[in-house]
Design an enzyme around this catalytic site. Sequence first.
Site, PDB file in Angstrom:
ATOM      1  N   PRO A  90     -37.686  71.074 -33.504  1.00  0.00           N
ATOM      2  CG  PRO A  90     -39.280  72.154 -34.806  1.00  0.00           C
ATOM      3  CD  PRO A  90     -38.031  71.333 -34.915  1.00  0.00           C
ATOM      4  CB  ILE A  91     -39.875  69.896 -28.164  1.00  0.00           C
ATOM      5  CG1 ILE A  91     -38.384  70.182 -27.940  1.00  0.00           C
ATOM      6  CG2 ILE A  91     -40.373  68.900 -27.139  1.00  0.00           C
ATOM      7  CD1 ILE A  91     -38.099  70.889 -26.636  1.00  0.00           C
ATOM      8  N   GLY A  92     -41.882  67.733 -29.696  1.00  0.00           N
ATOM      9  CA  GLY A  92     -43.277  67.286 -29.861  1.00  0.00           C
ATOM     10  C   GLY A  92     -43.745  67.473 -31.286  1.00  0.00           C
ATOM     11  CB  ALA A  93     -42.002  68.559 -34.156  1.00  0.00           C
ATOM     12  N   GLY A  94     -42.915  65.184 -33.956  1.00  0.00           N
ATOM     13  CA  GLY A  94     -42.921  63.982 -34.800  1.00  0.00           C
ATOM     14  C   GLY A  94     -41.680  63.895 -35.672  1.00  0.00           C
ATOM     15  CG  LEU A  95     -39.907  66.937 -37.176  1.00  0.00           C
ATOM     16  CD1 LEU A  95     -39.435  68.387 -37.256  1.00  0.00           C
ATOM     17  CD2 LEU A  95     -40.054  66.346 -38.586  1.00  0.00           C
ATOM     18  CG  ASP A 120     -39.041  56.902 -33.422  1.00  0.00           C
ATOM     19  OD1 ASP A 120     -39.622  55.875 -33.789  1.00  0.00           O
ATOM     20  OD2 ASP A 120     -39.580  58.026 -33.360  1.00  0.00           O
ATOM     21  N   GLY A 160     -36.664  64.325 -32.541  1.00  0.00           N
ATOM     22  CA  GLY A 160     -35.550  65.108 -31.988  1.00  0.00           C
ATOM     23  C   GLY A 160     -34.937  64.485 -30.740  1.00  0.00           C
ATOM     24  CE  LYS A 165     -39.338  59.999 -36.267  1.00  0.00           C
ATOM     25  NZ  LYS A 165     -40.766  60.149 -36.370  1.00  0.00           N
TER      26      LYS A 165
HETATM   27  O1  C5P Z   1     -40.838  54.208 -27.451  1.00  0.00           O
HETATM   28  P1  C5P Z   1     -41.192  55.609 -27.090  1.00  0.00           P
HETATM   29  O2  C5P Z   1     -40.770  55.958 -25.685  1.00  0.00           O
HETATM   30  O3  C5P Z   1     -40.738  56.631 -28.068  1.00  0.00           O
HETATM   31  O4  C5P Z   1     -42.758  55.672 -27.109  1.00  0.00           O
HETATM   32  C1  C5P Z   1     -43.508  56.698 -26.499  1.00  0.00           C
HETATM   33  C2  C5P Z   1     -44.937  56.215 -26.324  1.00  0.00           C
HETATM   34  O5  C5P Z   1     -45.561  56.045 -27.606  1.00  0.00           O
HETATM   35  C3  C5P Z   1     -45.026  54.839 -25.675  1.00  0.00           C
HETATM   36  O6  C5P Z   1     -45.131  54.963 -24.289  1.00  0.00           O
HETATM   37  C4  C5P Z   1     -46.277  54.265 -26.273  1.00  0.00           C
HETATM   38  O7  C5P Z   1     -47.385  54.750 -25.554  1.00  0.00           O
HETATM   39  C5  C5P Z   1     -46.341  54.871 -27.645  1.00  0.00           C
HETATM   40  N1  C5P Z   1     -45.834  53.966 -28.712  1.00  0.00           N
HETATM   41  C6  C5P Z   1     -46.598  52.889 -29.108  1.00  0.00           C
HETATM   42  N2  C5P Z   1     -46.129  52.050 -30.092  1.00  0.00           N
HETATM   43  C7  C5P Z   1     -44.941  52.282 -30.693  1.00  0.00           C
HETATM   44  C8  C5P Z   1     -44.151  53.392 -30.308  1.00  0.00           C
HETATM   45  C9  C5P Z   1     -44.640  54.212 -29.318  1.00  0.00           C
HETATM   46  O8  C5P Z   1     -47.703  52.650 -28.574  1.00  0.00           O
HETATM   47  N3  C5P Z   1     -44.515  51.458 -31.661  1.00  0.00           N
END
Ligand code: C5P
Length: 309
Positions: free
Chosen positions: A105-110, A147, A112, A15
């Site tokens: 890719p990992i850690g990419a904001g996509l 997500d 995955g 995404k």
């Molecule tokens: O929900 P997810 O495990 O993907 O989130 C990873 C980290 O990103 C959470 O531990 C939180 O620190 C942060 N996060 C947040 N608010 C969101 C989504 C994620 O603070 N709406």
Amino acid sequence: MHQFMGGVRIDAPAKVNFYLRITGRREDGYHALDTVMQTVSLCDHLEFHDAPDLKRDTLFTNHRALAVDSSNLILRACGWVRERCAALGLPAAPAQKISLQKNIPIGAGLGGGSADAAATLRALERKWNLAWTPADWRGGALALGSDVPFCLVGGEWRCTGRGEELATCTLSQPPALALLCPPYPAATASVYQAYARRRTQLGAAADDGLSAEDFTRLPWREWRGQWRNDLTDAACQVVPQLNAVRLWFDRNQLTGGMSGSGSTFVAACESLQAAAEIGACFEREFPLGRSFAVEPVTSLQESALPTAV
Ligand code: C5P
């Protein structure tokens, strides 16, 4: 439970966030979001096969750096389904041999990892013939990550709450996107922490940026200069090398900006060919970076539904 004995194949599409505004901090510590998420045509591929000789669900992948232990979201998704089956008194299903071809890719904001978790839920629903309600699956998805509920259904949605409350939205769709992935991953939790620290230091900013309603009304060609992602400064603070990517993106007058918590920058393009050309230009500037020319996908494609193999 009537279990399906054959293997199942499924795609897990990535995404992008076209708009991401942080509207506050929630009591549970998460940030409240208002974001527009869009499924794209870049996918991981997964297969699930019964492996009664294995003691537990086991993940194999082509990606050398990916953890395949119990922290992996695919195995956590399997664990959630198994726990719920046990709680409902259903017999334990055979261990699964899972293969993952990792393309996102990992850690990419996509998204995955979230996409893989959601695909696992869709695959096991079919494979283990689980007639649970959509609300049950959404609950499991949210337990796996903010997500994952979006990734479970895919398409294009305006997402609020932690990201799990989906409302329909109609966007002006660019025909293609260049996903420009710098060689520096950005850890989601660190980026949100940096955002929170910045807010404490800088105080609450007057929120005079573009609203989601206004953004979704804009023709995509007018996104340049209007793209909003409130996590961009925080991501550039956590991964300072991203400042050079941001500068390059602006210097080339591209239309778009960062996706999610980074580190990918997304450029909206007239065609796949134009996206590939921008990608090639990006890779010349950042030789260890990667780029993908993709299309937005308005609903989950057939390949993202479980198929018998
Ligand atoms: O929900 P997810 O495990 O993907 O989130 C990873 C980290 O990103 C959470 O531990 C939180 O620190 C942060 N996060 C947040 N608010 C969101 C989504 C994620 O603070 N709406």
